[in-house]
Design a protein around this motif. Structure first.
Motif, short mmCIF file in Angstrom:
data_model
loop_
_atom_site.label_atom_id
_atom_site.label_comp_id
_atom_site.label_asym_id
_atom_site.label_seq_id
_atom_site.Cartn_x
_atom_site.Cartn_y
_atom_site.Cartn_z
N ASN A 273 -84.78 21.09 49.66
CA ASN A 273 -84.12 22.23 49.93
C ASN A 273 -83.57 22.71 50.97
O ASN A 273 -82.76 23.01 51.84
N LEU A 274 -83.72 21.47 52.54
CA LEU A 274 -83.79 21.85 53.86
C LEU A 274 -82.44 20.98 54.29
O LEU A 274 -80.87 21.17 55.14
N ALA A 275 -81.91 20.17 52.94
CA ALA A 275 -79.82 19.53 52.82
C ALA A 275 -79.25 20.07 53.01
O ALA A 275 -78.17 20.33 53.89
N PRO A 276 -79.24 21.50 52.75
CA PRO A 276 -78.55 22.64 53.14
C PRO A 276 -77.58 22.88 54.87
O PRO A 276 -76.44 23.35 54.96
N PHE A 277 -79.09 23.13 55.27
CA PHE A 277 -79.13 23.40 56.43
C PHE A 277 -78.58 22.91 57.35
O PHE A 277 -77.30 22.42 58.31
N LEU A 278 -78.80 21.59 57.22
CA LEU A 278 -78.34 20.38 57.53
C LEU A 278 -76.89 19.87 57.28
O LEU A 278 -76.27 19.46 58.92
N ASN A 279 -76.52 19.49 56.26
CA ASN A 279 -75.21 19.83 56.75
C ASN A 279 -74.31 20.70 56.73
O ASN A 279 -73.19 20.99 57.54
N PHE A 280 -74.60 22.24 57.08
CA PHE A 280 -73.58 23.20 57.40
C PHE A 280 -73.68 23.25 59.10
O PHE A 280 -72.83 23.81 59.26
N VAL A 281 -75.26 23.02 59.47
CA VAL A 281 -74.59 22.37 61.06
C VAL A 281 -73.54 21.94 61.69
O VAL A 281 -73.29 21.67 62.58
N VAL A 282 -73.73 20.40 60.66
CA VAL A 282 -73.13 19.05 60.71
C VAL A 282 -71.54 20.27 61.03
O VAL A 282 -71.03 19.88 61.18
N LEU A 283 -71.10 21.01 59.77
CA LEU A 283 -69.64 21.34 59.63
C LEU A 283 -70.04 22.26 60.72
O LEU A 283 -68.30 22.51 61.35
N TYR A 284 -69.85 23.62 61.17
CA TYR A 284 -70.27 24.42 62.36
C TYR A 284 -70.03 23.73 63.10
O TYR A 284 -68.97 23.77 64.15
N PHE A 285 -70.47 22.73 64.23
CA PHE A 285 -69.78 21.62 64.97
C PHE A 285 -69.12 20.77 65.02
O PHE A 285 -68.33 20.58 66.25
N ALA A 286 -68.23 21.00 63.65
CA ALA A 286 -67.55 19.68 63.30
C ALA A 286 -65.73 20.89 63.77
O ALA A 286 -65.19 20.03 63.74
N PHE A 287 -66.02 21.82 62.82
CA PHE A 287 -64.85 22.55 62.73
C PHE A 287 -64.85 23.72 63.48
O PHE A 287 -64.07 24.32 63.95
N VAL A 288 -66.06 23.86 64.47
CA VAL A 288 -65.97 25.49 64.90
C VAL A 288 -65.74 24.84 67.03
O VAL A 288 -66.88 24.72 67.10
N ARG A 289 -64.61 25.55 67.79
CA ARG A 289 -63.90 24.97 68.79
C ARG A 289 -64.52 26.10 70.19
O ARG A 289 -65.17 26.08 70.63
N ASN A 290 -63.75 26.95 69.59
CA ASN A 290 -63.22 28.77 70.50
C ASN A 290 -63.70 29.45 69.67
O ASN A 290 -62.36 30.31 69.13
N PRO A 291 -64.20 29.65 68.31
CA PRO A 291 -64.64 30.63 68.30
C PRO A 291 -64.31 32.20 68.60
O PRO A 291 -64.48 32.48 69.79
N GLN A 292 -63.52 32.66 67.88
CA GLN A 292 -62.45 34.67 68.47
C GLN A 292 -62.87 36.06 67.41
O GLN A 292 -62.19 36.58 67.36
N GLY A 293 -63.63 35.13 66.70
CA GLY A 293 -63.51 36.09 65.69
C GLY A 293 -63.31 36.17 64.06
O GLY A 293 -63.38 36.96 63.54
N GLU A 294 -63.00 35.15 64.29
CA GLU A 294 -61.99 34.47 62.82
C GLU A 294 -63.69 34.31 61.64
O GLU A 294 -64.58 34.24 61.97
N LEU A 295 -62.75 34.65 60.26
CA LEU A 295 -63.43 34.26 58.89
C LEU A 295 -64.14 33.22 59.15
O LEU A 295 -65.98 33.87 59.03
#
Length: 259
Positions: A24-46
């Motif tokens: 049940n916790l696996a999705p949280f860990l995966n999404f945290v990794v995805l966030y730090f991997a792909f979000v560099r300088n958020p400017q309100g993009e979807l």
């Protein structure tokens, strides 16, 4: 010190609970990794908004999937779930540069967290230092506040510190490893939001977004994981007074029918 050793031990109840809920916790860990991997300088993009909210949504999923209901025995999970929903709303609003509105949404989240943690035992001596430090912090930035933030920031700060105080008071009283971890999470929540205020109003923090989001996700993870205490109560065989009364009435009826 013994509580801390017990908390981090691979044989602790916290470690066992994380292991039992790993799916049940696996999705949280995966999404945290995805966030730090792909979000560099958020400017309100979807896509940055979606990736930012995804870990919190996955924690909602965890709270529901580990065991959930609308009855009173799940009241703690219900309040934490609502707090996560408003936190997610705050993440959306902050990511599209609506800071006062986002702070308001997080303020509502803190109210639900406070309600979940409760006010018994009070232990007001634990809370006093937080409010003193909070007043000093607000005093440092107060002259730089404008508009709704003049009242909004002190109010939110009070709610945030109250949430931390109540979490710590519960951990000190009950000494559950999950509650201790939750209390650590509440401190990280204060640290995360303090870094936002410092970076916005006082001085720029190197890699601010990185540290803010790491402490924020850890805080929400710790708070959400504490809902597993409801499962621990069930496993330990604790029953409600109503169920005990119902069982006793059933036994009496059987005895009478035999007579």
């Amino acid at each position: 010190m013994t509580d801390l050793i017990h908390l981090v031990s691979p044989y602790s109840p916290l470690h066992a609970e994380c292991k039992s809920q790993s799916l049940n916790l696996a999705p949280f860990l995966n999404f945290v990794v995805l966030y730090f991997a792909f979000v560099r300088n958020p400017q309100g993009e979807l896509y940055t908004t979606i990736l930012k909210c995804a870990p919190i949504v996955s924690l909602m999923f965890f709270v529901v999937m580990k065991g959930f209901g609308l009855s009173k025995e799940y009241r703690y999970s219900q309040l934490i779930l609502i707090g996560l929903i408003f936190s997610c709303g705050g993440d959306i609003l902050l990511n599209i540069d609506m800071f006062p509105h986002g702070m308001g949404s997080f303020g509502v989240a803190q109210i639900f967290y406070i309600s979940a943690f409760g006010f018994k035992p009070l232990k007001w001596k634990l809370g006093l230092p937080f409010y003193v430090l909070g007043a000093i912090a607000v005093g440092l930035v107060f002259n730089r506040l404008e508009g709704v933030l003049i009242a909004g920031l002190p109010i939110y700060g009070c709610l945030l510190l109250t949430m931390c105080w109540r979490s710590l008071a519960r951990a000190v009283d009950q000494k559950s490893s999950l509650f201790i971890f939750c209390a650590i999470g509440s401190i990280l929540f204060v640290l995360s939001d303090s870094m936002i205020a410092i970076d916005m109003f006082l001085l720029k923090i190197p890699y601010a977004r990185l540290w803010i989001m790491i402490t924020y996700y850890l805080a929400q993870f710790a708070i959400a994981l504490s809902t597993a205490t409801e499962l621990s109560k069930k496993k330990s065989g604790k029953t409600s007074p109503k169920s005990i009364q119902s069982r006793n009435n059933s036994v009496r009826r059987r005895v009478k029918s035999k007579d």
